[in-house]
Design an enzyme around this catalytic site. Sequence first.
Site, PDB file in Angstrom:
ATOM      1  N   ASP A  68       0.870  -1.192   0.000  1.00 24.28           N
ATOM      2  CA  ASP A  68       0.000   0.000   0.000  1.00 24.28           C
ATOM      3  C   ASP A  68       0.903   1.236   0.000  1.00 24.28           C
ATOM      4  O   ASP A  68       1.957   1.225   0.639  1.00 24.28           O
ATOM      5  CB  ASP A  68      -0.889  -0.001   1.263  1.00 24.28           C
ATOM      6  CG  ASP A  68      -2.132   0.873   1.142  1.00 24.28           C
ATOM      7  OD1 ASP A  68      -2.010   2.039   0.733  1.00 24.28           O
ATOM      8  OD2 ASP A  68      -3.223   0.386   1.491  1.00 24.28           O
ATOM      9  N   SER A 121       1.438   0.007  -5.992  1.00 22.75           N
ATOM     10  CA  SER A 121       1.302  -1.413  -6.312  1.00 22.75           C
ATOM     11  C   SER A 121       1.995  -1.839  -7.608  1.00 22.75           C
ATOM     12  O   SER A 121       2.794  -2.790  -7.633  1.00 22.75           O
ATOM     13  CB  SER A 121      -0.197  -1.728  -6.371  1.00 22.75           C
ATOM     14  OG  SER A 121      -0.465  -2.914  -7.030  1.00 22.75           O
ATOM     15  N   HIS A 141     -10.267   1.067  -6.484  1.00 20.63           N
ATOM     16  CA  HIS A 141     -11.428   0.446  -7.109  1.00 20.63           C
ATOM     17  C   HIS A 141     -11.879   1.134  -8.397  1.00 20.63           C
ATOM     18  O   HIS A 141     -12.939   0.835  -8.923  1.00 20.63           O
ATOM     19  CB  HIS A 141     -12.592   0.370  -6.106  1.00 20.63           C
ATOM     20  CG  HIS A 141     -12.372  -0.667  -5.029  1.00 20.63           C
ATOM     21  ND1 HIS A 141     -11.140  -1.204  -4.762  1.00 20.63           N
ATOM     22  CD2 HIS A 141     -13.221  -1.265  -4.177  1.00 20.63           C
ATOM     23  CE1 HIS A 141     -11.246  -2.087  -3.772  1.00 20.63           C
ATOM     24  NE2 HIS A 141     -12.503  -2.140  -3.398  1.00 20.63           N
TER      25      HIS A 141
END
Length: 205
Positions: A68, A121, A141
């Site tokens: 993260d 990431s 998302h």
Amino acid sequence: MTLDDRALRVALAAKGFMPEDEGLVLHRAGQAAGAVGALLEVGSYCGKSAVYLGTAARSAGTVLFTVDHHHGSEENQAGWEHHDPDVVDLATGRIDTLPFLRRTIEDAGLEDCVVTVVGESVTVARYWGTDLGLLFIDGGHALDVAMADYLAWCPFVMQGGLLAIHDVFEDPAAGGQAPFEVWQRAVADGFRPMSTTGSLRILQR
Ligand code: SAH
Ligand code: MG
């Protein structure tokens, strides 16, 4: 079940977005997949899911890498649905969940089997080299972000290993569609759907 009472209490108390029933399914998946390779999650936030997976890694004799940048996803920013003002660093005005993650992992007694990776990431994946028994995708998302996570990390999932995707909603009225599109892509790529628990979907390579 190797999720001891202390760790379960910490998981339930941690800030985050992982209902207990889904966490327990994730834990069992991690236990099984730990025989295949290491566990890795994209999206640590404050460590709630990392406790379910970290305890699984311990019992399987492997580790969990949790990745993260700790500055929050789009939906965590001020004015968005999943914003929590408590995780804003007052000195910078930006979200910083790293201190919360470290506290969660310490409280759960998991510092020896959860490895915190702080970074973006896809950048981390570009330099990655370790085989994975389980990949858990629970980062940003937005469609481009979630698909980029899948494409960057799925090559590391070993044959027989598991792919877990969170926040999968088939019905657009129930939630954003990006994780569902990632799930569909994974199925098209040959991952076999294994289970659905709430919005948690598990597939096997
Ligand atoms: N798995 C956690 C929740 C994760 S929330 C739980 O169940 O408790 C999503 C996290 O993804 C946020 O902390 C955000 O900072 C992180 N994130 C979003 N996009 C990212 C990216 N491109 N690289 C690294 N982390 C990212
Ligand atoms: Mg989630």
